[in-house]
Scaffold this active site. Structure first.
Site, PDB file in Angstrom:
ATOM      1  N   HIS A 182      -8.004  -5.477  -0.029  1.00  0.00           N
ATOM      2  CA  HIS A 182      -6.733  -4.796   0.218  1.00  0.00           C
ATOM      3  C   HIS A 182      -6.116  -5.282   1.528  1.00  0.00           C
ATOM      4  CE1 HIS A 182      -3.944  -1.479  -0.372  1.00  0.00           C
ATOM      5  NE2 HIS A 182      -4.139  -1.050   0.856  1.00  0.00           N
ATOM      6  N   GLU A 213      -9.301  -5.768  -4.333  1.00  0.00           N
ATOM      7  CA  GLU A 213      -8.705  -4.646  -3.608  1.00  0.00           C
ATOM      8  C   GLU A 213      -9.751  -3.692  -3.046  1.00  0.00           C
ATOM      9  OE1 GLU A 213      -5.671  -3.830  -2.800  1.00  0.00           O
ATOM     10  OE2 GLU A 213      -4.279  -4.843  -4.157  1.00  0.00           O
ATOM     11  N   SER A 229       0.837  -1.188   0.000  1.00  0.00           N
ATOM     12  CA  SER A 229       0.000   0.000   0.000  1.00  0.00           C
ATOM     13  C   SER A 229       0.880   1.248   0.000  1.00  0.00           C
ATOM     14  CB  SER A 229      -0.974  -0.049   1.181  1.00  0.00           C
ATOM     15  OG  SER A 229      -2.006   0.899   1.034  1.00  0.00           O
TER      16      SER A 229
END
Length: 520
Positions: free
Chosen positions: A439, A335, A214
């Site tokens: 995610h 995600e 990330s």
């Protein structure tokens, strides 16, 4: 506040929620660990020796950025006398409550943690992986990632890093030379520490892989394109942080041009009472950390057009202006589902009636929203997954594909997609729809988050071992392949799911990357 800002803030808040449970205290050890001591150039450090590995926590790699050193490039760490206690992690960098339950206001935070397997030593150095945590450049801590499984199974040394976050790390102001990228400068200081010191811990200073997820993944992109990072690492792993992210697509990390960053910095200075001060930098350096945290935006980005980051990473990589090292890059299958679920649960349902307005809040350019609604229609029962698909495709999957293609014209690239649809949830409670592999869902397969192993099935444990094997073989030799795992050819995407690891030529059919490229 616009709908776009409301939903983005909710998304950023969800990112913090995703990590809240990570920092729980590790489970009690069955027996007191033995002490172990190494000699660094700064002094002796005492860590702990556990079953098959050693850990050293809270080692300073730069001076505390306090007082006159607030909003300056990192300065060298001081030496110490005697033996430093490296058995417990140091304070996380200042941040609101989230991954760190009570938050932090301690600026003395530029520390790192080392996990090294038994047998590693100066005479038998192991490959090194330096891990940069995610958290939207506002939250996170290196000690949230217990790396012993990767260190032991992969026979590698792992370094996890704290770096300045939020306004303290990324505020840009014309009166603060080098500002907008101090958090990235911290990461470079940690990499210089690794080159100089990791040999004492059994790491190979000439075989360093920079990795992150990330915001940490985007940090790797930034370091790939930063001239100041030349020679500091030998390979790169980018997880869910595509280098071609854009500020107008707010869920994935990106950088912003320096003029825009300075305008935001001027607004920030005014919010904390320093906007009209005769000496704005001095005024800012006297503001309490708690007040700075309360005034900063929920989303932060590094600034480009700076000495450390001269160009946006997307432009630099498109032009081939990056450090030519092998890259392993990928994303998760779903995600965007976590953000979509959080926004729905916060009172913003996605229905056929509301869908055009939701899309328009993120894609306000004329005609974009209508095109997206046509390409991603919402029916009565599938609003959440469709919203998640838009976020995932626009912000992660398609930018990752583009990044991989651009990099592959210059360097060896391996691409993956983490696709365990039954990945353990990272948040408590019941989501409004199944999240699949959202995610950050790959992280528990690589680390014990917060020191606690996730509740994985036998098949998921096998997948975790396989992923660690791929990651650490890549760190060792720049090739993730080996005799114990399915072959992963270059120029394919390896889909990673329990008992189903398959290399394909393209990503999932529902990735409308041609659509997104045409949308601009």
């Amino acid at each position: 506040m616009t709908t776009h800002r409301v939903l983005t803030t909710l998304g950023c808040a969800l990112t913090a929620v995703l990590t809240t449970a990570w920092s729980a205290a590790p489970p009690a050890q069955p027996a007191p660990p033995a002490a172990t001591v190494v000699r660094t150039h700064h002094g002796l450090a005492r860590g702990v020796h556990r079953d098959g590995y050693r850990t050293f926590a809270g080692i300073p790699y730069a001076a505390p950025p306090v007082g006159s050193l607030r909003w300056t490039p990192p300065s060298p760490a001081a030496t110490w006398s005697g033996t430093r206690d490296a058995t417990r992690p140091a304070s996380p960098c200042p941040q609101p409550a989230g991954e760190v339950p009570a938050g932090s206001t301690d600026e003395d935070c530029l520390h790192l943690n080392v996990t090294t397997p038994d047998g590693a030593g100066p005479a038998h150095p192991r490959p090194v992986i330096v891990w940069l945590h995610g958290g939207g450049f506002t939250t996170g801590a290196g000690n949230s990632y217990d790396a012993h499984r990767m260190a032991v199974r992969g026979d590698v040394v792992i370094v996890t890093v704290n770096y300045r976050l939020g306004a303290l790390g990324f505020l840009a102001h014309s009166g603060l030379p080098g500002s907008g990228t101090f958090g990235l400068a911290d990461q470079q200081a940690a990499l210089r520490w690794v080159r100089a010191e990791i040999g004492a811990f059994g790491g190979d200073a000439h075989n360093v892989t920079l990795a992150g997820e990330s915001a940490g993944g985007y940090s790797v992109c930034a370091q790939l394109t930063s001239p100041a990072a030349a020679g500091l690492f030998d390979r790169a792993i980018i997880e869910s942080g595509p280098c071609t992210g854009r500020p107008e697509r707010p869920f994935a990390p990106s950088s912003v041009p320096l003029p825009a960053a300075r305008a935001a910095g001027a607004d920030f200075a005014a919010r904390v009472g320093c906007g009209s001060a005769r000496d704005v930098p001095t005024c800012l350096r006297h503001v309490a950390v708690s007040r700075l945290l309360a005034a900063q935006s929920a989303d932060q980005q590094p600034a480009n057009g700076t000495p450390l980051l001269p160009d946006d990473s997307a432009a630099a990589i498109t032009d081939g202006h990056f450090h030519h090292v092998p890259v392993l890059i990928g994303h998760t299958h779903d995600e965007g589902n976590g953000w979509a679920a959080g926004i729905i649960q916060a009172g913003h349902p996605v229905t056929p009636e509301t869908w055009p307005d939701v899309v328009a809040s993120f894609f306000p350019a004329p005609g974009q929203a209508r095109a997206i609604v046509r390409a991603y229609p919402v029916h009565r029962t599938d609003g959440g997954p469709v919203f998640g698909a838009v976020i995932g495709d626009a912000d992660f999957a398609c930018p990752t594909a583009r990044t991989g293609g651009l990099l592959a014209t210059h360097v060896p690239v391996w691409r993956y997609e983490f696709a365990d649809e039954h990945a353990p949830p990272l948040t408590p409670g019941t989501p409004p729809f199944p999240l699949g592999a959202p995610h950050a869902s790959e992280l528990p397969y690589l680390f014990d988050l917060g020191g606690r192993p996730r509740d994985l099935t036998a098949a998921q444990h096998r997948l975790a071992d396989t992923m660690i094997d791929y990651w650490t073989r890549f760190a060792r030799s720049a090739d993730p392949n080996g005799p114990s795992s399915p072959h992963w050819p270059r120029r394919t995407v390896l889909s990673l799911a329990p008992d189903h690891i398959v290399a394909t030529r393209t990503t999932r059919p529902r990735h409308h990357c041609g659509f997104w490229n045409g949308l601009g």
